[in-house]
Design an enzyme around this catalytic site. Structure first.
Site, PDB file in Angstrom:
ATOM      1  N   GLY A  69       7.356  -3.132-101.047  1.00 46.52           N
ATOM      2  CA  GLY A  69       8.058  -1.854-101.096  1.00 46.52           C
ATOM      3  C   GLY A  69       7.201  -0.695-101.572  1.00 46.52           C
ATOM      4  N   MET A 112       9.148  -7.179 -97.451  1.00 48.94           N
ATOM      5  CA  MET A 112       9.287  -8.462 -96.761  1.00 48.94           C
ATOM      6  C   MET A 112       9.746  -9.568 -97.702  1.00 48.94           C
ATOM      7  SD  MET A 112       9.003  -8.243 -93.571  1.00 48.94           S
ATOM      8  CE  MET A 112       8.960  -9.999 -93.245  1.00 48.94           C
ATOM      9  N   VAL A 131       8.721  -0.745 -93.829  1.00 47.06           N
ATOM     10  CA  VAL A 131       8.657  -1.985 -94.603  1.00 47.06           C
ATOM     11  C   VAL A 131       7.205  -2.351 -94.865  1.00 47.06           C
ATOM     12  CG1 VAL A 131       8.789  -3.437 -92.543  1.00 47.06           C
ATOM     13  CG2 VAL A 131       9.474  -4.382 -94.741  1.00 47.06           C
ATOM     14  N   CYS A 132       6.963  -2.969 -96.014  1.00 46.69           N
ATOM     15  CA  CYS A 132       5.654  -3.537 -96.347  1.00 46.69           C
ATOM     16  C   CYS A 132       5.917  -4.872 -97.050  1.00 46.69           C
ATOM     17  CB  CYS A 132       4.828  -2.579 -97.198  1.00 46.69           C
ATOM     18  SG  CYS A 132       5.521  -2.254 -98.826  1.00 46.69           S
ATOM     19  N   GLN A 133       5.013  -5.320 -97.881  1.00 47.97           N
ATOM     20  CA  GLN A 133       5.223  -6.600 -98.555  1.00 47.97           C
ATOM     21  C   GLN A 133       6.236  -6.491 -99.698  1.00 47.97           C
ATOM     22  OE1 GLN A 133       4.282  -9.574 -97.518  1.00 47.97           O
ATOM     23  NE2 GLN A 133       5.483 -10.438 -99.176  1.00 47.97           N
TER      24      GLN A 133
END
Length: 122
Positions: free
Chosen positions: A83, A108, A79-81
């Site tokens: 994608g 996120m 996961v990141c901010q």
């Protein structure tokens, strides 16, 4: 070069999962790995996620990840901010070992939009 960029952005390997599917994987034993920078992670991350920034994954690869995951981990949800970085991480890691690397679609932002638990380190 275009082929490499397409692989990174759209991924040849690895599935994308929704936030609800990610929760199901985590409940089944998958590890949630947040690839954002440490300051981003501290401001709010998915409950239970561990932080391994993308730049560190790029430098250390699978061996670096192995040292930070519980023994026997078979599935990892990245996961990141939004994608993008998690998709890059998935591309770097996929096909290098017996693990399955899943990308959290929407990052996120999607996690928050679905009302899933967020932890902070102030």
């Amino acid at each position: 070069m275009l082929g490499v960029l397409k692989k990174i952005l759209f991924g040849v390997r690895g599935a994308r999962v929704s936030p609800q599917e990610a929760v199901g994987y985590v409940n089944g034993g998958a590890v949630l790995v947040d690839v954002r920078e440490k300051d981003e992670f501290a401001r709010g991350h998915a409950h239970g996620a561990c932080n391994i920034p993308l730049r560190e994954l790029r430098a250390g690869g699978t061996a670096f990840l192995d040292a930070r995951l519980p023994a026997g981990t078979r599935e990892v949800v990245l996961v990141c901010q939004s994608g993008m970085r998690s998709r890059v991480a998935q591309s770097i890691l996929s096909g290098q070992d017996a693990r399955t690397y899943l990308d959290l679609a929407g990052g996120m932002g999607a996690w928050r939009a679905h009302g899933l638990p967020i932890a902070r380190h102030d």
